[in-house]
Design a protein around this motif. Structure first.
Motif, PDB file in Angstrom:
ATOM      1  N   GLY A 123       0.814  -1.207   0.000  1.00  0.00           N
ATOM      2  CA  GLY A 123       0.000   0.000   0.000  1.00  0.00           C
ATOM      3  C   GLY A 123       0.844   1.252   0.000  1.00  0.00           C
ATOM      4  N   ALA A 124       1.852   1.275   0.876  1.00  0.00           N
ATOM      5  CA  ALA A 124       2.748   2.423   0.916  1.00  0.00           C
ATOM      6  C   ALA A 124       3.519   2.540  -0.398  1.00  0.00           C
ATOM      7  CB  ALA A 124       3.709   2.290   2.096  1.00  0.00           C
ATOM      8  N   GLU A 125       3.925   1.396  -0.960  1.00  0.00           N
ATOM      9  CA  GLU A 125       4.621   1.432  -2.249  1.00  0.00           C
ATOM     10  C   GLU A 125       3.745   2.053  -3.326  1.00  0.00           C
ATOM     11  OE1 GLU A 125       6.307  -1.642  -5.653  1.00  0.00           O
ATOM     12  OE2 GLU A 125       6.017  -2.391  -3.615  1.00  0.00           O
ATOM     13  N   ALA A 126       2.446   1.706  -3.325  1.00  0.00           N
ATOM     14  CA  ALA A 126       1.541   2.264  -4.327  1.00  0.00           C
ATOM     15  C   ALA A 126       1.449   3.780  -4.217  1.00  0.00           C
ATOM     16  CB  ALA A 126       0.153   1.631  -4.189  1.00  0.00           C
ATOM     17  N   THR A 127       1.527   4.300  -2.999  1.00  0.00           N
ATOM     18  CA  THR A 127       1.532   5.752  -2.826  1.00  0.00           C
ATOM     19  C   THR A 127       2.716   6.384  -3.539  1.00  0.00           C
ATOM     20  OG1 THR A 127       0.284   5.825  -0.761  1.00  0.00           O
ATOM     21  CG2 THR A 127       1.894   7.573  -1.096  1.00  0.00           C
ATOM     22  N   PHE A 128       3.882   5.782  -3.400  1.00  0.00           N
ATOM     23  CA  PHE A 128       5.055   6.366  -4.043  1.00  0.00           C
ATOM     24  C   PHE A 128       5.077   6.106  -5.550  1.00  0.00           C
ATOM     25  CE2 PHE A 128       6.297   6.484   0.399  1.00  0.00           C
ATOM     26  CZ  PHE A 128       6.837   7.763   0.476  1.00  0.00           C
ATOM     27  N   LEU A 129       4.430   5.037  -6.013  1.00  0.00           N
ATOM     28  CA  LEU A 129       4.221   4.892  -7.453  1.00  0.00           C
ATOM     29  C   LEU A 129       3.366   6.047  -7.967  1.00  0.00           C
ATOM     30  CD1 LEU A 129       3.450   1.057  -7.784  1.00  0.00           C
ATOM     31  CD2 LEU A 129       5.589   2.223  -8.352  1.00  0.00           C
ATOM     32  N   SER A 130       2.370   6.433  -7.171  1.00  0.00           N
ATOM     33  CA  SER A 130       1.522   7.573  -7.552  1.00  0.00           C
ATOM     34  C   SER A 130       2.320   8.868  -7.555  1.00  0.00           C
ATOM     35  CB  SER A 130       0.336   7.682  -6.590  1.00  0.00           C
ATOM     36  OG  SER A 130      -0.467   6.519  -6.634  1.00  0.00           O
ATOM     37  N   PHE A 131       3.250   9.003  -6.624  1.00  0.00           N
ATOM     38  CA  PHE A 131       4.107  10.188  -6.622  1.00  0.00           C
ATOM     39  C   PHE A 131       5.032  10.197  -7.846  1.00  0.00           C
ATOM     40  CE2 PHE A 131       3.868  10.337  -1.705  1.00  0.00           C
ATOM     41  CZ  PHE A 131       2.693  11.057  -1.769  1.00  0.00           C
ATOM     42  N   GLN A 132       5.535   9.031  -8.219  1.00  0.00           N
ATOM     43  CA  GLN A 132       6.314   8.949  -9.462  1.00  0.00           C
ATOM     44  C   GLN A 132       5.453   9.388 -10.644  1.00  0.00           C
ATOM     45  OE1 GLN A 132       7.501   4.801  -9.403  1.00  0.00           O
ATOM     46  NE2 GLN A 132       9.560   5.288  -8.665  1.00  0.00           N
ATOM     47  N   ALA A 133       4.213   8.935 -10.660  1.00  0.00           N
ATOM     48  CA  ALA A 133       3.295   9.332 -11.730  1.00  0.00           C
ATOM     49  C   ALA A 133       3.110  10.847 -11.752  1.00  0.00           C
ATOM     50  CB  ALA A 133       1.944   8.633 -11.550  1.00  0.00           C
ATOM     51  N   GLY A 134       2.939  11.442 -10.573  1.00  0.00           N
ATOM     52  CA  GLY A 134       2.772  12.889 -10.503  1.00  0.00           C
ATOM     53  C   GLY A 134       3.975  13.636 -11.048  1.00  0.00           C
ATOM     54  N   TRP A 135       5.166  13.120 -10.776  1.00  0.00           N
ATOM     55  CA  TRP A 135       6.375  13.758 -11.302  1.00  0.00           C
ATOM     56  C   TRP A 135       6.386  13.687 -12.829  1.00  0.00           C
ATOM     57  CZ3 TRP A 135      10.594  12.539 -14.269  1.00  0.00           C
ATOM     58  CH2 TRP A 135      11.683  13.426 -14.195  1.00  0.00           C
ATOM     59  N   HIS A 136       5.993  12.543 -13.394  1.00  0.00           N
ATOM     60  CA  HIS A 136       5.956  12.410 -14.855  1.00  0.00           C
ATOM     61  C   HIS A 136       4.900  13.318 -15.470  1.00  0.00           C
ATOM     62  CE1 HIS A 136       8.937   9.325 -15.566  1.00  0.00           C
ATOM     63  NE2 HIS A 136       8.456   8.607 -14.565  1.00  0.00           N
ATOM     64  N   VAL A 137       3.790  13.526 -14.762  1.00  0.00           N
ATOM     65  CA  VAL A 137       2.773  14.457 -15.257  1.00  0.00           C
ATOM     66  C   VAL A 137       3.370  15.854 -15.391  1.00  0.00           C
ATOM     67  CG1 VAL A 137       0.627  15.640 -14.666  1.00  0.00           C
ATOM     68  CG2 VAL A 137       0.781  13.162 -14.417  1.00  0.00           C
ATOM     69  N   ARG A 138       4.138  16.274 -14.400  1.00  0.00           N
ATOM     70  CA  ARG A 138       4.762  17.599 -14.466  1.00  0.00           C
ATOM     71  C   ARG A 138       5.684  17.717 -15.668  1.00  0.00           C
ATOM     72  NH1 ARG A 138       6.225  17.238  -8.744  1.00  0.00           N
ATOM     73  NH2 ARG A 138       8.398  17.514  -9.379  1.00  0.00           N
ATOM     74  N   GLY A 139       6.290  16.608 -16.063  1.00  0.00           N
ATOM     75  CA  GLY A 139       7.173  16.622 -17.219  1.00  0.00           C
ATOM     76  C   GLY A 139       6.471  16.360 -18.531  1.00  0.00           C
ATOM     77  N   GLY A 140       5.156  16.149 -18.486  1.00  0.00           N
ATOM     78  CA  GLY A 140       4.385  15.956 -19.711  1.00  0.00           C
ATOM     79  C   GLY A 140       4.364  14.541 -20.238  1.00  0.00           C
ATOM     80  N   ASP A 141       4.914  13.577 -19.476  1.00  0.00           N
ATOM     81  CA  ASP A 141       4.923  12.180 -19.923  1.00  0.00           C
ATOM     82  C   ASP A 141       3.702  11.482 -19.341  1.00  0.00           C
ATOM     83  OD1 ASP A 141       5.424   9.601 -20.691  1.00  0.00           O
ATOM     84  OD2 ASP A 141       7.524   9.565 -20.049  1.00  0.00           O
ATOM     85  N   HIS A 142       2.568  11.679 -19.986  1.00  0.00           N
ATOM     86  CA  HIS A 142       1.316  11.159 -19.463  1.00  0.00           C
ATOM     87  C   HIS A 142       1.210   9.646 -19.630  1.00  0.00           C
ATOM     88  CE1 HIS A 142       0.258  15.477 -20.412  1.00  0.00           C
ATOM     89  NE2 HIS A 142       0.086  15.379 -19.103  1.00  0.00           N
ATOM     90  N   ALA A 143       1.875   9.099 -20.639  1.00  0.00           N
ATOM     91  CA  ALA A 143       1.834   7.647 -20.830  1.00  0.00           C
ATOM     92  C   ALA A 143       2.532   6.931 -19.680  1.00  0.00           C
ATOM     93  CB  ALA A 143       2.476   7.279 -22.167  1.00  0.00           C
ATOM     94  N   ALA A 144       3.702   7.433 -19.271  1.00  0.00           N
ATOM     95  CA  ALA A 144       4.407   6.838 -18.136  1.00  0.00           C
ATOM     96  C   ALA A 144       3.602   6.987 -16.861  1.00  0.00           C
ATOM     97  CB  ALA A 144       5.784   7.477 -17.976  1.00  0.00           C
ATOM     98  N   ALA A 145       2.986   8.157 -16.688  1.00  0.00           N
ATOM     99  CA  ALA A 145       2.168   8.389 -15.500  1.00  0.00           C
ATOM    100  C   ALA A 145       0.976   7.442 -15.461  1.00  0.00           C
ATOM    101  CB  ALA A 145       1.692   9.839 -15.466  1.00  0.00           C
TER     102      ALA A 145
END
Length: 217
Positions: A123-145
């Motif tokens: 569960g905690a890991e999934a939170t940080f996967l979501s944070f990784q996704a958020g970082w990719h969103v900021r960079g415009g990589d929506h597919a990775a997110a």
């Protein structure tokens, strides 16, 4: 690792801390507070250790990051490389992200994932996967997110079957996965995903996404 509501007072604060990290749920935070604020503290933790954790949580709840002093006050009770030490470091990564949600570094999210895998807390890991996704969103990589968000959603769905504090994470991740698929340019995929995930969404979010996907070209 999940909280057992029938035997909760036998579980010490690291479990409840990771449950909060995984769910970001107010009820989970209340349980974490009670684990160190009750008398006696849950799980056989000493009053002194519990007091240090309680003060850290109070500091965390205030503006900005909790202080190094607050973390050090807890760490002095913990054995190096123990499960409790790992939980504390995971919480510190969460604190770093929550304190700078618009500009946190990918390295913080990556470290959170590594520590959560070391702890064995999905569960905690999934939170940080979501944070990784958020970082990719900021960079415009929506597919990775999108890929990361779907991976987190899979975990949250499994956990929510046994613990309702993860249900909000399910709703958030489902909505984000649909939106990110559309933002990545895959409108047919977004519509298909909406069809398969719509029952996980609250009514207002489902209606908003439905209208957005209808308007998109």
């Amino acid at each position: 690792m999940t909280a057992d509501a029938t035997d909760h007072t036998t579980r010490p604060w690291p479990l409840w801390m990771l449950r909060y990290v995984g769910s970001d749920d107010p009820e989970a935070f209340d349980d974490l507070i009670w684990s160190v604020g009750g008398s006696p503290p849950w799980g056989g933790v000493s009053y002194e250790e519990a007091a240090a954790v309680y003060e850290l949580l109070e500091d965390y709840s205030g503006p900005g990051r909790a202080s190094d002093t607050s973390y050090a006050a807890v760490r002095k009770f913990l054995a190096p490389r123990s499960a409790a030490t790992t939980a504390l470091e995971i919480f510190r990564c969460l604190d770093d992200v929550h304190s700078d949600p618009e500009d946190y570094e990918l390295g913080t999210a990556n470290r959170g994932v590594e520590l959560c895998r070391e702890a064995g807390d999905r569960g905690a890991e999934a939170t940080f996967l979501s944070f990784q996704a958020g970082w990719h969103v900021r960079g415009g990589d929506h597919a990775a997110a999108r890929t990361l968000t779907l991976a987190a959603l899979e975990v949250y769905l499994e956990l929510a079957d046994g613990d309702e504090v993860y249900e909000q994470r399910v709703r958030q991740s489902a909505a984000n996965a649909i939106s990110l698929t559309a933002m990545a340019g895959d409108l047919p995929g977004a519509r298909d995903l909406f069809t398969s995930l719509a029952e996980l969404l609250d009514d207002d979010t489902a209606e908003e996404l439905r209208r957005s996907l209808r308007r998109a070209r």
